[in-house]
Write an enzyme that holds these catalytic residues in place. Structure first.
Site, PDB file in Angstrom:
ATOM      1  CD  GLU A 134      -3.118   0.969   0.336  1.00 27.49           C
ATOM      2  OE1 GLU A 134      -3.368  -0.118  -0.223  1.00 27.49           O
ATOM      3  OE2 GLU A 134      -3.753   2.006   0.114  1.00 27.49           O
ATOM      4  CE1 TYR A 155      -1.948  -0.728   7.162  1.00 23.12           C
ATOM      5  CE2 TYR A 155      -1.533  -0.600   4.803  1.00 23.12           C
ATOM      6  CZ  TYR A 155      -1.418  -1.268   5.999  1.00 23.12           C
ATOM      7  OH  TYR A 155      -0.751  -2.480   6.058  1.00 23.12           O
TER       8      TYR A 155
HETATM    9  N1  GDD Z   1     -12.471  -4.335   2.032  1.00 25.15           N
HETATM   10  C1  GDD Z   1     -13.186  -4.207   0.921  1.00 25.15           C
HETATM   11  N2  GDD Z   1     -14.558  -4.399   0.970  1.00 25.15           N
HETATM   12  N3  GDD Z   1     -12.543  -3.936  -0.234  1.00 25.15           N
HETATM   13  C2  GDD Z   1     -13.284  -3.853  -1.371  1.00 25.15           C
HETATM   14  C3  GDD Z   1     -14.663  -4.041  -1.377  1.00 25.15           C
HETATM   15  C4  GDD Z   1     -15.339  -4.325  -0.154  1.00 25.15           C
HETATM   16  O1  GDD Z   1     -16.546  -4.494  -0.085  1.00 25.15           O
HETATM   17  N4  GDD Z   1     -15.085  -3.910  -2.661  1.00 25.15           N
HETATM   18  C5  GDD Z   1     -14.015  -3.643  -3.415  1.00 25.15           C
HETATM   19  N5  GDD Z   1     -12.912  -3.595  -2.642  1.00 25.15           N
HETATM   20  C6  GDD Z   1     -11.560  -3.288  -3.097  1.00 25.15           C
HETATM   21  C7  GDD Z   1     -10.877  -2.193  -2.279  1.00 25.15           C
HETATM   22  O2  GDD Z   1     -11.322  -0.912  -2.691  1.00 25.15           O
HETATM   23  C8  GDD Z   1      -9.408  -2.475  -2.628  1.00 25.15           C
HETATM   24  O3  GDD Z   1      -9.069  -1.823  -3.819  1.00 25.15           O
HETATM   25  C9  GDD Z   1      -9.379  -3.990  -2.854  1.00 25.15           C
HETATM   26  O4  GDD Z   1     -10.740  -4.419  -2.937  1.00 25.15           O
HETATM   27  C10 GDD Z   1      -8.694  -4.749  -1.745  1.00 25.15           C
HETATM   28  O5  GDD Z   1      -9.218  -4.292  -0.510  1.00 25.15           O
HETATM   29  P1  GDD Z   1      -8.823  -5.008   0.871  1.00 25.15           P
HETATM   30  O6  GDD Z   1      -9.083  -6.458   0.797  1.00 25.15           O
HETATM   31  O7  GDD Z   1      -9.505  -4.233   1.952  1.00 25.15           O
HETATM   32  O8  GDD Z   1      -7.242  -4.862   0.934  1.00 25.15           O
HETATM   33  P2  GDD Z   1      -6.281  -3.602   0.669  1.00 25.15           P
HETATM   34  O9  GDD Z   1      -5.567  -3.835  -0.644  1.00 25.15           O
HETATM   35  O10 GDD Z   1      -6.966  -2.322   0.829  1.00 25.15           O
HETATM   36  O11 GDD Z   1      -5.227  -3.722   1.853  1.00 25.15           O
HETATM   37  C11 GDD Z   1      -4.688  -4.984   2.244  1.00 25.15           C
HETATM   38  O12 GDD Z   1      -3.482  -5.236   1.582  1.00 25.15           O
HETATM   39  C12 GDD Z   1      -2.397  -4.383   1.933  1.00 25.15           C
HETATM   40  C13 GDD Z   1      -1.196  -4.812   1.106  1.00 25.15           C
HETATM   41  O13 GDD Z   1      -1.204  -4.087  -0.082  1.00 25.15           O
HETATM   42  C14 GDD Z   1      -4.520  -4.942   3.768  1.00 25.15           C
HETATM   43  O14 GDD Z   1      -4.217  -6.240   4.219  1.00 25.15           O
HETATM   44  C15 GDD Z   1      -3.398  -4.034   4.157  1.00 25.15           C
HETATM   45  O15 GDD Z   1      -3.191  -4.117   5.579  1.00 25.15           O
HETATM   46  C16 GDD Z   1      -2.141  -4.477   3.425  1.00 25.15           C
HETATM   47  O16 GDD Z   1      -1.053  -3.682   3.794  1.00 25.15           O
END
Ligand code: GDD
Length: 356
Positions: A134, A155
């Site tokens: 991120e 974050y």
């Molecule tokens: N959470 C979530 N919920 N994300 C969604 C949704 C939903 O309903 N719909 C679409 N998304 C999209 C988010 O906008 C994002 O682009 C992608 O799905 C992934 O979201 P997350 O699973 O929440 O993960 P993240 O990429 O934001 O962050 C995770 O990965 C990072 C590493 O790059 C987390 O684990 C972080 O702590 C970690 O550092």
């Protein structure tokens, strides 16, 4: 005697898998837990119970933003390796509570670094700092250790500041500190509000008769998704390297949220057809016409990080690390674990209602 490891964030997905991995290597494992009113409940420790770890590790009550508590714990444990995994890890939540994100992720890391100095452990301890893809934000892909970082969330900013602090302490005081810059990594132990687990749980529920669709945010978002079990092995390998350094861990392949949804429904034998555009887009069962996925702006972020794709060449060349669990295997494992969990929950509910 085995080495002693201290894991902050031991109750999370990575903390639990890492504890399991280190126990398998003969380590004595200690973990930090923050006081919470649920501290005595099963749910609070559910990941540790599910991997049968609870009686094999030692937990210490403390707090990342209470430097004194960290000093006491680290002084008592005298660890050989510290894995700093504790974080406010949800990107969207960091927009709602940015001060907490900075406090926990940046000041918390600073407290661990200072503990090492205050206790005179510079030559004894190796520190793994959980940095994140991120931090790359809107930087061009594929992203590697040399990519200029342009974070797009509180974050990401907090993690980037912690990353720089780790580098500064390594250079200034000669402490063995390595950053693992990890791309998204998932598993059946993933928190339910991250997109992968939200989807696989929804798919499992739909397979058991749920009628309302899964509501998601940005379906176009693209991530490099790997399996957490591979990544905790990588964390350990990073600390076993002869010198402190920074490594990207990634699969080198990325998919959209839409792809993840389609792959998850495939596990239960349903094919998704995507229709309409923007917030009207829907994932529809190609055979029955049932609407299984809808877009809900509630899950949009103020800025969206659209595209992450990692280049793990350095970790492959220097550490001989690579992701072993395929994307399809990961999705299959997560969906099947959720189906099994639903059956257990249902049986427990039946058991409880008989007992009443
Ligand atoms: N959470 C979530 N919920 N994300 C969604 C949704 C939903 O309903 N719909 C679409 N998304 C999209 C988010 O906008 C994002 O682009 C992608 O799905 C992934 O979201 P997350 O699973 O929440 O993960 P993240 O990429 O934001 O962050 C995770 O990965 C990072 C590493 O790059 C987390 O684990 C972080 O702590 C970690 O550092």
């Amino acid at each position: 005697m085995g080495k002693v490891a201290f894991i902050t964030g031991i109750l999370g997905q990575d903390g639990a898998y890492l504890a399991e991995f280190l126990l398998g290597k003969g380590y004595e494992v200690h973990g930090l837990v923050r006081w919470d009113s649920g501290l005595c409940s099963y749910e609070y420790y559910s990941r540790l119970y599910s991997l049968d770890l609870i009686d094999r590790i030692t937990l210490h009550e403390g707090d990342m933003i209470d430097a004194n508590s960290l000093n006491h714990i680290i002084k008592n444990i005298q660890p050989d390796e510290i894995y700093n995994l504790a974080a406010l890890s949800h990107v969207k939540v960091s927009f709602e509570t940015p001060s907490s994100a900075l406090q926990i992720n940046t000041v918390g890391t600073l407290n661990v670094l200072e503990s090492i100095r205050i206790l005179g452990l510079e030559d004894k301890v190796k520190l793994y700092q959980a940095s994140s893809s991120e931090m790359f934000g809107s930087a061009p892909m594929p992203q590697n250790e040399n990519t200029a970082m342009q974070p797009c969330s509180p974050y990401g900013v907090a993690k980037l500041a912690a990353y720089h602090l780790a580098c500064v302490y390594r250079r200034s005081y000669g402490i063995f500190i390595s950053n693992g810059i990890l791309f998204n990594h998932e598993s059946p132990l993933r928190g339910g509000d991250f997109v992968t687990h939200k989807v696989t749980r929804g798919v499992a529920e739909i397979s058991k008769g749920r009628c309302d669709p899964i509501r998601l945010g940005n379906l176009d978002s693209v991530r490099d998704w790997g399996a957490a079990q591979d990544y905790v092995r990588g964390m350990w390998m990073i600390l076993q390297h002869s010198e402190a350094d920074d490594f990207v861990l990634a699969t080198g392949r990325s998919r959209s949220v839409r792809d993840f949804v389609s792959a998850s429904f495939k596990v239960i034998g349903r094919q998704i057809e995507w229709k309409y555009e923007g917030i009207n887009e829907k994932g529809i069962d190609s055979q029955t016409g049932e609407v299984l996925v809808v877009v809900d702006p509630e899950f949009f972020r103020p800025i969206e990080l659209e595209y992450l794709l990692g280049d793990p060449t350095k970790a492959k060349d220097i550490l001989s690390w690579s992701a072993q669990i395929s994307f399809d295997q990961l999705v299959q494992d997560m969906v099947m674990a959720d189906i099994e969990l639903l059956s257990i929950e249902k049986n427990n509910a039946v058991g409880r209602s008989y007992a009443q």
